[in-house]
Design a protein around this motif. Structure first.
Motif, PDB file in Angstrom:
ATOM      1  N   CYS A   4       0.788  -0.993   0.004  1.00 51.94           N
ATOM      2  CA  CYS A   4      -0.040  -0.078  -0.049  1.00 51.94           C
ATOM      3  C   CYS A   4       0.856   1.331   0.010  1.00 51.94           C
ATOM      4  O   CYS A   4       1.817   1.329   0.723  1.00 51.94           O
ATOM      5  CB  CYS A   4      -0.978  -0.087   1.074  1.00 51.94           C
ATOM      6  N   ASP A   5       0.404   2.318  -0.742  1.00 55.05           N
ATOM      7  CA  ASP A   5       1.225   3.502  -0.864  1.00 55.05           C
ATOM      8  C   ASP A   5       0.425   4.749  -0.801  1.00 55.05           C
ATOM      9  O   ASP A   5      -0.663   4.685  -1.624  1.00 55.05           O
ATOM     10  CB  ASP A   5       2.015   3.642  -2.023  1.00 55.05           C
ATOM     11  N   ILE A   6       0.458   5.731   0.003  1.00 58.38           N
ATOM     12  CA  ILE A   6      -0.514   6.851   0.209  1.00 58.38           C
ATOM     13  C   ILE A   6      -0.190   7.780  -1.109  1.00 58.38           C
ATOM     14  O   ILE A   6       0.950   8.318  -1.157  1.00 58.38           O
ATOM     15  CB  ILE A   6      -0.462   7.439   1.695  1.00 58.38           C
ATOM     16  N   ASP A   7      -1.142   7.984  -1.978  1.00 65.60           N
ATOM     17  CA  ASP A   7      -0.904   8.869  -2.959  1.00 65.60           C
ATOM     18  C   ASP A   7      -0.507  10.185  -2.776  1.00 65.60           C
ATOM     19  O   ASP A   7      -0.951  10.826  -1.872  1.00 65.60           O
ATOM     20  CB  ASP A   7      -2.171   8.900  -3.898  1.00 65.60           C
ATOM     21  N   HIS A   8       0.564  10.787  -3.545  1.00 66.86           N
ATOM     22  CA  HIS A   8       1.067  12.404  -3.227  1.00 66.86           C
ATOM     23  C   HIS A   8       1.165  12.686  -1.849  1.00 66.86           C
ATOM     24  O   HIS A   8       0.728  13.696  -1.457  1.00 66.86           O
ATOM     25  CB  HIS A   8      -0.062  13.033  -3.989  1.00 66.86           C
ATOM     26  N   THR A  48      -5.804   9.409  -0.991  1.00 65.70           N
ATOM     27  CA  THR A  48      -6.108   8.275  -1.477  1.00 65.70           C
ATOM     28  C   THR A  48      -4.854   7.391  -1.307  1.00 65.70           C
ATOM     29  O   THR A  48      -3.796   7.742  -0.755  1.00 65.70           O
ATOM     30  CB  THR A  48      -6.733   8.383  -3.061  1.00 65.70           C
ATOM     31  N   ALA A  49      -5.142   5.970  -1.717  1.00 68.76           N
ATOM     32  CA  ALA A  49      -4.060   5.224  -1.666  1.00 68.76           C
ATOM     33  C   ALA A  49      -4.186   4.110  -2.684  1.00 68.76           C
ATOM     34  O   ALA A  49      -5.027   3.835  -3.378  1.00 68.76           O
ATOM     35  CB  ALA A  49      -4.031   4.479  -0.376  1.00 68.76           C
ATOM     36  N   SER A  50      -2.987   3.729  -3.047  1.00 66.91           N
ATOM     37  CA  SER A  50      -2.841   2.797  -4.354  1.00 66.91           C
ATOM     38  C   SER A  50      -2.352   1.484  -3.642  1.00 66.91           C
ATOM     39  O   SER A  50      -1.540   1.477  -2.567  1.00 66.91           O
ATOM     40  CB  SER A  50      -1.759   3.180  -5.213  1.00 66.91           C
ATOM     41  N   PHE A  51      -2.616   0.183  -4.308  1.00 73.39           N
ATOM     42  CA  PHE A  51      -2.536  -0.957  -3.720  1.00 73.39           C
ATOM     43  C   PHE A  51      -2.047  -1.868  -4.984  1.00 73.39           C
ATOM     44  O   PHE A  51      -2.676  -2.073  -5.871  1.00 73.39           O
ATOM     45  CB  PHE A  51      -3.952  -1.563  -3.134  1.00 73.39           C
ATOM     46  N   GLY A  52      -0.942  -2.847  -4.627  1.00 73.13           N
ATOM     47  CA  GLY A  52      -0.411  -3.702  -5.608  1.00 73.13           C
ATOM     48  C   GLY A  52      -0.499  -5.234  -4.585  1.00 73.13           C
ATOM     49  O   GLY A  52       0.142  -5.156  -3.483  1.00 73.13           O
ATOM     50  N   ILE A  53      -0.945  -6.095  -5.268  1.00 74.30           N
ATOM     51  CA  ILE A  53      -1.070  -7.537  -4.534  1.00 74.30           C
ATOM     52  C   ILE A  53      -0.123  -8.490  -5.170  1.00 74.30           C
ATOM     53  O   ILE A  53      -0.181  -8.654  -6.502  1.00 74.30           O
ATOM     54  CB  ILE A  53      -2.552  -7.764  -4.438  1.00 74.30           C
TER      55      ILE A  53
END
Length: 397
Positions: A254-258, A340-345
């Motif tokens: 998970c990474d918090i956007d900007h 917002t956040a982005s997610f890679g699985i």
């Protein structure tokens, strides 16, 4: 797998039971000491079996080569066989707490049930029998590892049985009988104190070591695990379990956007509050006793999901993404920050035929998926099976 957060409630010790108040943490404590406990138990079983049978010589010496004496020797052999059977059971089930406790209770109950029968036919040797019983009581409370409550129940129950035998036999003067009963009470009281102090001290030491480990493993700002758990190989051990049992394993990066914009616009204190809020959301939506949330980098987090297939991990990530995007973080003074956040699985599915050797493979795959989401505009979820030739269909807002 790393343990979940140790709250004060979980660490509370019930001093009456000499156990942790939280059953799950008590089970963790017992399992931690199970190898040491079983080694002590097996040594006690062998020692008891040998001497219980050897003391059959005293039966033959006291009663002669009579049928009664041989019956008593046979009873001793039965107890010895029971102790040896317990030794075998514990040896074959070294990871079973239940087998360890049941073996301890069964052997002690069997030995203490037979002992008054042996004493009944040897009233002239009552002084020696009382000394033997005192040693058995010591073993109940100290030598045989057991739950404190069970040890007390067995010790007191056996003492009541022994005192009842003395009264029914009526071979002692009242003052001698009273002295023996008082000695039984004293023996149990001393055993109770010794067992209680030992159990409490062992748990207090364990609690202290767990707190120190938590301080070393936790990120102070968010309360999540830090990267030490990766460096120590604990997650490789999780992958090894997945490989051994053929179960699924997924991770969410998970990474918090900007996030830099948040720090630049609102200040680092506000950024810390956003980080803490996101971390709290991750921890609240993950399974408390199964999953682990790790602060991987500045605003990056890793969620480890044992026994979770790709679809389950995607569903969880989408719920987290939606909740974070729709829940502004209060930063004081009535102000709120929306982010917002982005997610890679990455997922190793059940009975996967391309199981990686290192946990790094899952992190690399999840990272690739995360950056694919960022290229597509952020605020999305995307996943893939580790070692697959094609990505799983993306899941985006």
């Amino acid at each position: 797998m790393p343990s979940s957060h140790l709250s004060p409630l979980r660490l509370t010790i019930d001093r009456r039971r000499a156990e942790f108040a939280d059953p799950e943490f008590e089970d963790r404590f017992v399992r931690h000491f199970l190898p040491e406990r079983n080694a002590q138990l097996k040594a006690s079983l062998l020692f008891s079996a040998f001497f219980y049978i050897v003391f059959g010589v005293t039966d033959l010496t006291t009663l002669g080569l009579t049928a009664t004496a041989w019956v008593m020797v046979a009873l001793r052999v039965v107890v010895g066989i029971g102790a040896l059977a317990g030794y075998v059971a514990v040896s074959r089930n070294p990871d079973s707490v239940r087998v360890s406790i049941r073996t301890t209770c069964a052997v002690l109950v069997l030995g203490l049930a037979v002992f008054p029968v042996l004493c009944w036919y040897q009233p002239s040797a009552m002084a020696w029998n009382l000394m033997s019983f005192a040693l058995i009581l010591m073993a109940v409370y100290v030598n045989f590892p057991n739950r404190f409550m069970y040890a007390v129940a067995i010790g007191v129950g056996a003492s009541v049985e022994f005192a009842a035998m003395l009264m029914i036999q009526d071979s002692l003067l009242p003052e001698d009988l009273l002295a023996l009963v008082l000695m039984l009470i004293l023996g149990n009281a001393l055993g109770y104190i010794a067992a209680s102090r030992f159990n409490l001290a062992q748990r207090e030491q364990f609690r202290s070591s767990m707190l120190l480990q938590q301080l070393a493993d936790r990120d102070p700002l968010t309360g999540c695990y830090n990267r030490r758990v990766l460096q120590s190989g604990l997650l490789d051990a999780e992958l090894a379990r997945s490989r051994r049992y053929g179960t699924a394993l997924s991770v969410i990066m998970c990474d918090i956007d900007h996030f830099k914009r948040i720090n630049d616009s609102y200040g680092h204190a506000a950024g810390d509050q956003v980080l803490s809020g996101f971390a709290g959301l991750l921890q609240s939506m993950a399974r408390e006793t199964d999953d682990s949330v790790i602060r991987y980098g500045g605003e990056e987090f890793l969620v480890v999901l044992p026994q979770a297939e790709l679809a389950e991990a995607q569903s969880l990530a989408e719920r987290i993404r939606h909740a974070f995007a729709n829940t502004p973080t209060p930063i004081g003074g009535g102000a709120y920050v929306s982010a917002t956040a982005s997610f890679g699985i990455a997922c190793v599915p059940t009975l996967h035929d391309a199981m990686p050797d290192k946990f790094d493979a899952l992190i690399e795959t999840a990272d690739i998926q995360l950056y694919a989401v960022k290229r597509e505009g952020r605020n999305g979820v995307r996943g893939a099976v580790v070692g697959a030739t094609a990505d799983a269909p993306p899941v985006r807002a």
